[in-house]
Scaffold this active site. Sequence first.
Site, PDB file in Angstrom:
ATOM      1  N   THR A  90       0.862  -1.187   0.000  1.00  0.00           N
ATOM      2  CA  THR A  90       0.000   0.000   0.000  1.00  0.00           C
ATOM      3  C   THR A  90       0.892   1.229   0.000  1.00  0.00           C
ATOM      4  O   THR A  90       2.034   1.166   0.444  1.00  0.00           O
ATOM      5  CB  THR A  90      -0.868   0.045   1.266  1.00  0.00           C
ATOM      6  OG1 THR A  90       0.006   0.099   2.393  1.00  0.00           O
ATOM      7  CG2 THR A  90      -1.748  -1.185   1.371  1.00  0.00           C
ATOM      8  N   TRP A 113     -18.499  17.156  11.064  1.00  0.00           N
ATOM      9  CA  TRP A 113     -17.630  16.734   9.967  1.00  0.00           C
ATOM     10  C   TRP A 113     -17.905  17.561   8.711  1.00  0.00           C
ATOM     11  O   TRP A 113     -19.059  17.780   8.341  1.00  0.00           O
ATOM     12  CB  TRP A 113     -17.886  15.261   9.631  1.00  0.00           C
ATOM     13  CG  TRP A 113     -17.154  14.340  10.545  1.00  0.00           C
ATOM     14  CD1 TRP A 113     -16.347  14.688  11.588  1.00  0.00           C
ATOM     15  CD2 TRP A 113     -17.166  12.915  10.499  1.00  0.00           C
ATOM     16  NE1 TRP A 113     -15.867  13.561  12.210  1.00  0.00           N
ATOM     17  CE2 TRP A 113     -16.346  12.462  11.557  1.00  0.00           C
ATOM     18  CE3 TRP A 113     -17.779  11.976   9.677  1.00  0.00           C
ATOM     19  CZ2 TRP A 113     -16.127  11.114  11.805  1.00  0.00           C
ATOM     20  CZ3 TRP A 113     -17.567  10.639   9.929  1.00  0.00           C
ATOM     21  CH2 TRP A 113     -16.747  10.202  10.980  1.00  0.00           C
ATOM     22  N   GLU A 134      -5.776  -3.271  -1.061  1.00  0.00           N
ATOM     23  CA  GLU A 134      -6.247  -4.393  -0.228  1.00  0.00           C
ATOM     24  C   GLU A 134      -7.425  -5.128  -0.865  1.00  0.00           C
ATOM     25  O   GLU A 134      -7.860  -6.159  -0.380  1.00  0.00           O
ATOM     26  CB  GLU A 134      -6.682  -3.873   1.150  1.00  0.00           C
ATOM     27  CG  GLU A 134      -5.550  -3.408   2.042  1.00  0.00           C
ATOM     28  CD  GLU A 134      -5.217  -1.931   1.870  1.00  0.00           C
ATOM     29  OE1 GLU A 134      -5.521  -1.369   0.794  1.00  0.00           O
ATOM     30  OE2 GLU A 134      -4.650  -1.346   2.806  1.00  0.00           O
ATOM     31  N   LYS A 174     -12.822  18.161  11.169  1.00  0.00           N
ATOM     32  CA  LYS A 174     -13.838  18.198  12.215  1.00  0.00           C
ATOM     33  C   LYS A 174     -13.842  19.594  12.820  1.00  0.00           C
ATOM     34  O   LYS A 174     -12.914  19.974  13.522  1.00  0.00           O
ATOM     35  CB  LYS A 174     -13.532  17.137  13.275  1.00  0.00           C
ATOM     36  CG  LYS A 174     -14.795  16.600  13.895  1.00  0.00           C
ATOM     37  CD  LYS A 174     -14.535  15.331  14.651  1.00  0.00           C
ATOM     38  CE  LYS A 174     -15.844  14.744  15.143  1.00  0.00           C
ATOM     39  NZ  LYS A 174     -15.669  13.595  15.975  1.00  0.00           N
TER      40      LYS A 174
HETATM   41  P1  AMP Z   1      -4.627   2.535  -3.144  1.00  0.00           P
HETATM   42  O1  AMP Z   1      -4.524   1.353  -2.280  1.00  0.00           O
HETATM   43  O2  AMP Z   1      -3.340   3.244  -3.369  1.00  0.00           O
HETATM   44  O3  AMP Z   1      -5.329   2.237  -4.418  1.00  0.00           O
HETATM   45  O4  AMP Z   1      -5.522   3.604  -2.375  1.00  0.00           O
HETATM   46  C1  AMP Z   1      -6.838   3.329  -2.000  1.00  0.00           C
HETATM   47  C2  AMP Z   1      -7.513   4.591  -1.553  1.00  0.00           C
HETATM   48  O5  AMP Z   1      -7.593   5.520  -2.642  1.00  0.00           O
HETATM   49  C3  AMP Z   1      -8.947   4.397  -1.127  1.00  0.00           C
HETATM   50  O6  AMP Z   1      -9.043   3.938   0.192  1.00  0.00           O
HETATM   51  C4  AMP Z   1      -9.521   5.792  -1.313  1.00  0.00           C
HETATM   52  O7  AMP Z   1      -9.220   6.625  -0.219  1.00  0.00           O
HETATM   53  C5  AMP Z   1      -8.778   6.290  -2.532  1.00  0.00           C
HETATM   54  N1  AMP Z   1      -9.590   6.094  -3.731  1.00  0.00           N
HETATM   55  C6  AMP Z   1      -9.495   5.118  -4.648  1.00  0.00           C
HETATM   56  N2  AMP Z   1     -10.402   5.286  -5.625  1.00  0.00           N
HETATM   57  C7  AMP Z   1     -11.110   6.397  -5.313  1.00  0.00           C
HETATM   58  C8  AMP Z   1     -12.203   7.096  -5.903  1.00  0.00           C
HETATM   59  N3  AMP Z   1     -12.742   6.697  -7.048  1.00  0.00           N
HETATM   60  N4  AMP Z   1     -12.669   8.192  -5.273  1.00  0.00           N
HETATM   61  C9  AMP Z   1     -12.129   8.625  -4.116  1.00  0.00           C
HETATM   62  N5  AMP Z   1     -11.095   8.011  -3.521  1.00  0.00           N
HETATM   63  C10 AMP Z   1     -10.594   6.910  -4.101  1.00  0.00           C
END
Ligand code: AMP
Length: 541
Positions: free
Chosen positions: A183, A444, A330, A439
């Site tokens: 990640t 929020w 994940e 916040k």
């Molecule tokens: P990653 O593991 O790098 O793909 O990051 C995942 C995170 O990216 C998610 O938990 C979201 O916070 C953000 N994310 C992924 N897709 C979107 C989306 N379409 N809109 C908003 N946030 C997103």
Amino acid sequence: MLAGRMMAFPLTLTHILERARTYFPTHEVVSRRPDKSLLRHTYAQIHARSVQLARALDRLGVAKGTRVATLCWNHHAHLEAYLGVPASGRVIHTLNLRLHPTELGYIASHAEDEVVIVDRSLLPLFEKFRAEVKSIRHVIVYGDDGPVGDGYLDYEKVLAAESTEGYVFPELDENDAAMICYTSGTTGNPKGVVFSHRSMTLHTFMACSADCLGVRGSDVVFPVVPMFHAAAWGLPYATVMSGAKLIFPGPHLDAASVVELMAQEKVTLAAGVPTIWLGILALLDASPGKFDLSSVRSMLIGGSAAPPAMIEGFRVRHRLEVMHAWGMTEMSPLGTVAHLKSHMAELTDEQKLGYRSSQGFAAPFVECRHVDESGKILPWDGVTMGELEVRGPWVAQSYFGDDGADRFTKDGWFKTGDVVTLCAEGYVRITDRSKDVIKSGGEWISSVALENALMSHPAILEAAVFAGRHEKWAERPLAAVVFKTDKTATSDELRDHLAQSFAKFWLPDEYIVVQQIPRTSTGKFLKTKLRELYGDRLITG
Ligand code: AMP
């Protein structure tokens, strides 16, 4: 109980690779080189080269289950590793070339990488962390200009030494690991997610289903999203399984280079993060009629929120459809896709945009719920915010090593860290990452909603809203804005623009004009950096 009488046929990526050779041997994989020339391979060649890679790993004495890392741009050799490494029983570990060498050293050591396949152009980066990674035994360099130095193996020579004939991939257990991806972790150490053959295969079925990404044999698929970012959202496997044509951009990811290749190769399905598409929209707006993108049926956008103004800009001004999706490393990574349901056909354009710019509803076999801080399950009323939790066959049940056990609930759900609302139709709307939530006076405020509204202002290219510290309210929203070339707006104008849609206490206390918004290695706004730079100004003045 009567047992089912069907075969326990293993769900492995090997089948996907073999299928491509059997049914689509002449279909093409196109890779753009650093010099922008194009390399073309057929699936028969990709299969043969994957066999050679597997044999080479055998010859090098690389045991089953061993991590074989890649430090590569998107190209055919990376695809060969995507296929040949797991099919031969090893585990591909995709290293993120945008990370700092210290982080890469940590990640490669944590995963205990023994082999690294590295692009020649990325060798200087690799050398910065190589010494940190005691497990490395072999370094294989991909790239075609000149001999490699001592201590390296040349990818093409390594492959050329092996026969393509008569190789039988080993029988694997579908629960064996196929890939590790870390990640991006803006807080704490990155965590390893270990995909199995089974989870990846099921994810591939889903990516190919019509109501998800709908990857199909007639597609020309263009993953601009890097192969180190959550398995390029599963597109390489979905494309190979369906026999579609696959186009890899190599290192050129600027808007003009991306659009040129899309037009030239008649791409039908392209995928990338919003930053890439914001640049492309600006380019298309500035050069009407210059690029013929009529072949494109869909542009998959995810990784961070796609602003509604961008989705609508593509549709109205360029007749291009955006498919907005949400996912996480994940989750292999696909979780939700923002398609309209069939009964929504009669809605107004504005109502449709509301759904299409949400994160969408869950893919089959992904289950969603959102909970408050005490873990209570919240109603799907479109307003109550809570943390999204998910479960499903391609969702992680733990991280590699002992990390992050607190992200998994006792009753078998994964805590996403995304704060969302869910509406009665099941559409998820992300209001924030939990760590980015603002916040103010106990209430929020959704930074994503404010950002989307700011990005609908004609002068604004990009906007990020983040928490500033405040003596009375604890936190107040601040906005960092990037103006489009030759455009500007005053703070009052921006405030009036937002006041049309939001309560007064939501409106940012300040609009800070910046040249660019700091980003993470996967293109998300880096709000920790914004807070570090500007977070104290309401207190210090
Ligand atoms: P990653 O593991 O790098 O793909 O990051 C995942 C995170 O990216 C998610 O938990 C979201 O916070 C953000 N994310 C992924 N897709 C979107 C989306 N379409 N809109 C908003 N946030 C997103």
